[in-house]
Scaffold this active site. Structure first.
Site, PDB file in Angstrom:
ATOM      1  N   TRP A  22      45.719  -1.889 -15.768  1.00  0.00           N
ATOM      2  CA  TRP A  22      46.831  -2.708 -16.264  1.00  0.00           C
ATOM      3  C   TRP A  22      47.730  -1.952 -17.241  1.00  0.00           C
ATOM      4  CZ3 TRP A  22      48.967  -6.240 -13.644  1.00  0.00           C
ATOM      5  CH2 TRP A  22      48.210  -6.978 -12.730  1.00  0.00           C
ATOM      6  N   SER A  68      33.310  -3.911  -8.648  1.00  0.00           N
ATOM      7  CA  SER A  68      33.316  -2.833  -9.664  1.00  0.00           C
ATOM      8  C   SER A  68      33.502  -1.444  -9.088  1.00  0.00           C
ATOM      9  CB  SER A  68      32.030  -2.869 -10.513  1.00  0.00           C
ATOM     10  OG  SER A  68      31.843  -4.157 -11.028  1.00  0.00           O
ATOM     11  N   LEU A  98      47.962 -23.003  -7.227  1.00  0.00           N
ATOM     12  CA  LEU A  98      46.823 -23.619  -6.539  1.00  0.00           C
ATOM     13  C   LEU A  98      45.521 -22.877  -6.824  1.00  0.00           C
ATOM     14  CD1 LEU A  98      48.719 -24.136  -3.199  1.00  0.00           C
ATOM     15  CD2 LEU A  98      48.304 -25.840  -4.984  1.00  0.00           C
TER      16      LEU A  98
HETATM   17  S1  NHW Z   1      42.461 -15.350 -10.254  1.00  0.00           S
HETATM   18  C1  NHW Z   1      41.058 -15.227  -9.230  1.00  0.00           C
HETATM   19  C2  NHW Z   1      40.624 -13.814  -8.976  1.00  0.00           C
HETATM   20  N1  NHW Z   1      39.476 -13.795  -8.091  1.00  0.00           N
HETATM   21  C3  NHW Z   1      38.201 -13.995  -8.478  1.00  0.00           C
HETATM   22  O1  NHW Z   1      37.917 -14.154  -9.637  1.00  0.00           O
HETATM   23  C4  NHW Z   1      37.168 -14.052  -7.366  1.00  0.00           C
HETATM   24  C5  NHW Z   1      35.843 -13.473  -7.761  1.00  0.00           C
HETATM   25  N2  NHW Z   1      36.010 -12.117  -8.221  1.00  0.00           N
HETATM   26  C6  NHW Z   1      36.359 -11.074  -7.436  1.00  0.00           C
HETATM   27  O2  NHW Z   1      36.574 -11.205  -6.249  1.00  0.00           O
HETATM   28  C7  NHW Z   1      43.724 -15.887  -9.091  1.00  0.00           C
HETATM   29  C8  NHW Z   1      36.509  -9.721  -8.119  1.00  0.00           C
HETATM   30  O3  NHW Z   1      35.811  -9.748  -9.330  1.00  0.00           O
HETATM   31  C9  NHW Z   1      37.990  -9.343  -8.372  1.00  0.00           C
HETATM   32  C10 NHW Z   1      38.035  -8.028  -9.170  1.00  0.00           C
HETATM   33  C11 NHW Z   1      38.692  -9.114  -7.043  1.00  0.00           C
HETATM   34  C12 NHW Z   1      38.725 -10.404  -9.170  1.00  0.00           C
HETATM   35  N3  NHW Z   1      43.517 -10.525 -11.759  1.00  0.00           N
HETATM   36  O4  NHW Z   1      37.888  -3.748  -8.296  1.00  0.00           O
HETATM   37  P1  NHW Z   1      37.494  -3.752  -9.720  1.00  0.00           P
HETATM   38  C13 NHW Z   1      44.332 -14.676  -8.428  1.00  0.00           C
HETATM   39  O5  NHW Z   1      43.995 -14.383  -7.292  1.00  0.00           O
HETATM   40  C14 NHW Z   1      41.198  -6.070 -12.960  1.00  0.00           C
HETATM   41  C15 NHW Z   1      44.039  -9.307 -12.011  1.00  0.00           C
HETATM   42  O6  NHW Z   1      36.555  -2.700 -10.156  1.00  0.00           O
HETATM   43  P2  NHW Z   1      36.143  -6.252  -9.229  1.00  0.00           P
HETATM   44  C16 NHW Z   1      45.370 -13.875  -9.165  1.00  0.00           C
HETATM   45  C17 NHW Z   1      40.347  -5.653 -14.138  1.00  0.00           C
HETATM   46  O7  NHW Z   1      40.976  -6.060 -15.343  1.00  0.00           O
HETATM   47  N4  NHW Z   1      43.317  -8.206 -12.324  1.00  0.00           N
HETATM   48  O8  NHW Z   1      36.915  -5.180 -10.152  1.00  0.00           O
HETATM   49  C18 NHW Z   1      45.336 -12.404  -8.819  1.00  0.00           C
HETATM   50  C19 NHW Z   1      40.290  -4.140 -13.957  1.00  0.00           C
HETATM   51  O9  NHW Z   1      41.515  -3.529 -14.358  1.00  0.00           O
HETATM   52  P3  NHW Z   1      41.598  -2.835 -15.826  1.00  0.00           P
HETATM   53  C20 NHW Z   1      41.977  -8.365 -12.369  1.00  0.00           C
HETATM   54  O10 NHW Z   1      35.453  -7.187 -10.126  1.00  0.00           O
HETATM   55  C21 NHW Z   1      46.392 -11.669  -9.598  1.00  0.00           C
HETATM   56  C22 NHW Z   1      40.224  -4.009 -12.434  1.00  0.00           C
HETATM   57  O11 NHW Z   1      40.727  -5.268 -11.883  1.00  0.00           O
HETATM   58  C23 NHW Z   1      41.364  -9.602 -12.113  1.00  0.00           C
HETATM   59  O12 NHW Z   1      35.361  -5.576  -8.173  1.00  0.00           O
HETATM   60  C24 NHW Z   1      46.430 -10.199  -9.275  1.00  0.00           C
HETATM   61  C25 NHW Z   1      38.794  -3.826 -11.960  1.00  0.00           C
HETATM   62  O13 NHW Z   1      38.825  -3.681 -10.581  1.00  0.00           O
HETATM   63  C26 NHW Z   1      42.192 -10.703 -11.808  1.00  0.00           C
HETATM   64  N5  NHW Z   1      41.708 -11.927 -11.562  1.00  0.00           N
HETATM   65  O14 NHW Z   1      37.346  -7.059  -8.510  1.00  0.00           O
HETATM   66  C27 NHW Z   1      47.532  -9.484  -9.988  1.00  0.00           C
HETATM   67  N6  NHW Z   1      40.042  -9.429 -12.219  1.00  0.00           N
HETATM   68  O15 NHW Z   1      43.009  -2.406 -16.000  1.00  0.00           O
HETATM   69  C28 NHW Z   1      48.863  -9.714  -9.309  1.00  0.00           C
HETATM   70  C29 NHW Z   1      39.826  -8.144 -12.529  1.00  0.00           C
HETATM   71  O16 NHW Z   1      41.196  -3.906 -16.816  1.00  0.00           O
HETATM   72  C30 NHW Z   1      49.982  -8.924  -9.992  1.00  0.00           C
HETATM   73  N7  NHW Z   1      40.988  -7.490 -12.624  1.00  0.00           N
HETATM   74  O17 NHW Z   1      40.635  -1.703 -15.814  1.00  0.00           O
HETATM   75  C31 NHW Z   1      51.325  -9.087  -9.318  1.00  0.00           C
HETATM   76  C32 NHW Z   1      51.407  -8.282  -8.044  1.00  0.00           C
HETATM   77  C33 NHW Z   1      52.717  -8.539  -7.292  1.00  0.00           C
HETATM   78  C34 NHW Z   1      53.885  -7.875  -7.966  1.00  0.00           C
HETATM   79  C35 NHW Z   1      55.254  -8.051  -7.172  1.00  0.00           C
HETATM   80  C36 NHW Z   1      56.485  -7.442  -7.787  1.00  0.00           C
HETATM   81  C1  EN5 Z   2      43.785 -19.538  -9.694  1.00  0.00           C
HETATM   82  N1  EN5 Z   2      44.599 -20.599  -9.207  1.00  0.00           N
HETATM   83  O1  EN5 Z   2      35.545 -22.219 -15.093  1.00  0.00           O
HETATM   84  C2  EN5 Z   2      42.588 -20.071 -10.392  1.00  0.00           C
HETATM   85  N2  EN5 Z   2      36.065 -24.208 -14.249  1.00  0.00           N
HETATM   86  O2  EN5 Z   2      36.787 -26.088 -17.228  1.00  0.00           O
HETATM   87  C3  EN5 Z   2      41.621 -18.975 -10.732  1.00  0.00           C
HETATM   88  N3  EN5 Z   2      33.956 -26.451 -16.070  1.00  0.00           N
HETATM   89  O3  EN5 Z   2      34.891 -26.651 -14.058  1.00  0.00           O
HETATM   90  C4  EN5 Z   2      41.079 -19.065 -12.112  1.00  0.00           C
HETATM   91  N4  EN5 Z   2      29.833 -23.753 -16.862  1.00  0.00           N
HETATM   92  O4  EN5 Z   2      33.737 -27.880 -18.252  1.00  0.00           O
HETATM   93  C5  EN5 Z   2      40.177 -20.233 -12.330  1.00  0.00           C
HETATM   94  N5  EN5 Z   2      32.446 -29.479 -17.380  1.00  0.00           N
HETATM   95  C6  EN5 Z   2      39.485 -20.232 -13.643  1.00  0.00           C
HETATM   96  C7  EN5 Z   2      38.528 -21.390 -13.730  1.00  0.00           C
HETATM   97  C8  EN5 Z   2      37.220 -21.111 -13.021  1.00  0.00           C
HETATM   98  C9  EN5 Z   2      36.335 -22.306 -12.849  1.00  0.00           C
HETATM   99  C10 EN5 Z   2      35.941 -22.890 -14.168  1.00  0.00           C
HETATM  100  C11 EN5 Z   2      35.756 -24.919 -15.471  1.00  0.00           C
HETATM  101  C12 EN5 Z   2      37.039 -25.415 -16.072  1.00  0.00           C
HETATM  102  C13 EN5 Z   2      34.818 -26.074 -15.129  1.00  0.00           C
HETATM  103  C14 EN5 Z   2      33.111 -27.624 -15.941  1.00  0.00           C
HETATM  104  C15 EN5 Z   2      31.730 -27.296 -15.461  1.00  0.00           C
HETATM  105  C16 EN5 Z   2      31.009 -26.347 -16.380  1.00  0.00           C
HETATM  106  C17 EN5 Z   2      29.684 -25.962 -15.847  1.00  0.00           C
HETATM  107  C18 EN5 Z   2      29.048 -24.937 -16.755  1.00  0.00           C
HETATM  108  C19 EN5 Z   2      33.119 -28.338 -17.306  1.00  0.00           C
HETATM  109  C20 EN5 Z   2      32.428 -30.329 -18.540  1.00  0.00           C
HETATM  110  C21 EN5 Z   2      33.126 -31.626 -18.181  1.00  0.00           C
HETATM  111  C22 EN5 Z   2      32.893 -32.715 -19.232  1.00  0.00           C
HETATM  112  C23 EN5 Z   2      33.189 -34.094 -18.640  1.00  0.00           C
HETATM  113  C24 EN5 Z   2      32.937 -35.164 -19.677  1.00  0.00           C
HETATM  114  C25 EN5 Z   2      33.736 -34.928 -20.932  1.00  0.00           C
HETATM  115  C26 EN5 Z   2      33.509 -33.533 -21.504  1.00  0.00           C
HETATM  116  C27 EN5 Z   2      33.745 -32.459 -20.461  1.00  0.00           C
END
Ligand code: NHW
Ligand code: EN5
Length: 388
Positions: free
Chosen positions: A5, A146, A388
């Protein structure tokens, strides 16, 4: 600290709060001929694929990847389970580019192991309307974490977005990155207390028994606002106008044309619900609200495998108090058998959350802009954007 980043055109932590930096694009667009023409290199076992979300087969592969590997809560008890119909709705929006639906496959087996997506949106920032991408559904298979695959995926989707002459993006994440436009909180309104407690989503407090919880969260069986009905196709122009006026009060918000209103708000079963209030006298549309369906898989429970959650989406109100409309939203969600109704503290949500018995969740949602500086950071109530 943030090796990837630090190299990107986003606000950096070292500049945080430095209001002498100018608002607007951080770097200027380059001529399209100077945008890299070939995809970024992947580790040699993997290859890029463009996911045609119109194909049921490909959509199913994306669905399976996300179902098993997408976002979990901090304690790994729940994982988002977006439905196929939802993914098609989310990704095939007006003006979408298939090239922005980017997958990674294992060369040998063709198994889909990673995904990232963008869709186009007209975003207003103060009085400027900027064509942006909304980036979502970034996912890397659990076994490939990772290995720095995520930065390559982000660079590749950025390249493909640049090829369409778009230079800014909006995205949200549950993790803190450099640097948020705003930080918002999740709030949860219990609809089915017994199930939420059984699956560990919520806990009975000190002086709270199950029967007291059931009583506390009980809702009327019918809605209270006269003239409340489901949104229909003929309502599109009126809802577009109503939402446009409402969103004009926020510093950052999307500008949605009629086609986008139709796509994003017309009811679709098990995806999006929208209701409005039509004046019995003038037949004007004076209020509307919507919520989307996003179940979560329950990871370690014998009894229950999915949590049915509704998420507050866009709304607008003119004559009816917002808490009354949202109470009707809760009643409808309860009738539709949702277990919980979720909302963020963006828009005017903070004005009804406490009154309607929402409780603060343990999750945060950070909002970001790519290649657009805005300072200082916003309050969530200054943001008119729901992803979403
Ligand atoms: S947020 C949901 C993201 N997905 C998940 O959390 C699913 C479960 N996790 C995974 O699949 C909504 C992996 O952990 C992911 C990372 C893939 C998250 N956004 O490959 P490495 C979205 O989809 C950085 C951005 O080793 P990994 C929004 C992290 O800080 N960056 O990690 C998406 C590090 O960089 P750093 C994220 O765990 C927006 C690097 O990735 C991130 O195997 C994207 C590590 O990479 C996240 N959520 O894979 C950006 N999570 O600098 C869009 C980690 O800190 C930007 N990282 O070293 C805009 C692009 C378009 C521009 C157009 C002009
Ligand atoms: C991209 N569009 O952490 C989105 N959910 O509070 C990607 N907690 O459901 C990023 N841990 O608080 C998404 N129950 C980031 C969010 C990832 C999912 C997430 C949280 C949001 C959540 C629940 C369950 C926790 C389970 C243990 C939670 C408490 C509810 C309680 C109801 C009664 C009154 C007090 C609060």
């Amino acid at each position: 600290q943030h090796k990837f980043w630090e190299t990107q055109p986003v606000g950096q932590f070292k500049d945080f709060g430095n209001s002498s930096l100018p608002e607007g694009p951080i770097e200027q667009p380059t001529p399209l001929s100077e945008v890299k023409q070939e995809p970024y290199n992947l580790p040699s076992l993997y290859e890029w694929t463009t996911c045609d979300m119109g194909s049921d087969e490909v959509c199913h592969e994306v669905y399976v990847l996300l179902t098993n590997n997408y976002v979990e809560d901090d304690d790994n008890m729940f994982r988002f389970n977006y439905s196929k119909e939802f993914l098609q709705w989310a990704l095939r929006s007006p003006g979408y580019f298939s090239s922005w639906h980017v997958g990674v496959r294992v060369k040998a087996s063709k198994k889909l192991v990673a995904f990232i997506s963008g869709i186009p949106v007209n975003m207003r920032v103060r009085d400027q309307v900027v064509k942006m991408a909304e980036v979502n559904f970034l996912c890397v298979h659990k076994k490939l974490r990772s290995k720095r695959l995520a930065p390559v995926m982000i660079k590749e989707v950025t390249r493909r977005i640049h090829l369409e002459n778009i230079w800014q993006a909006a995205y949200t994440a549950g993790v803190l990155l450099p640097t948020p436009l705003t930080t918002s909180q999740y709030w949860h309104r219990t609809l089915n207390p017994k199930k939420l407690i059984d699956v560990g989503f919520s806990k009975l407090g000190d002086r709270m028994t199950m029967s007291r919880a059931i009583k506390l969260y009980k809702l009327p069986t019918s809605t209270s606002t006269p003239g409340l009905r489901k949104m229909e196709l003929r309502d599109v122009p009126a809802v577009a106008e109503l939402l446009k006026n409402y969103l004009s009060r926020f510093i950052v918000a999307p500008e949605l044309n009629n086609e986008e209103i139709e796509h994003w708000l017309l009811p679709r079963e098990n995806v999006i619900d929208s209701y409005l209030v039509e004046s019995q006298v003038t037949h004007e549309i004076t209020e509307f609200f919507s919520f989307y369906t996003l179940p979560s898989s329950i990871l370690h429970n014998q009894e229950h495998s999915t949590l049915k959650a509704a998420y507050n989406f866009y709304y607008a109100s003119t004559n009816t108090p917002l808490h009354q409309l949202m109470n009707d939203a809760l009643i409808i969600a309860k009738q539709k058998d949702f277990d919980v109704f979720n909302a963020l503290d963006v828009m005017d949500n903070a004005t009804f959350l406490k009154d309607l018995k929402f409780g603060q969740g343990d999750g945060q949602l950070y909002y970001y802009l790519y290649n657009y500086r805005l300072n200082p950071a916003l309050k969530p109530s200054e943001l008119g954007l729901v992803l979403l």
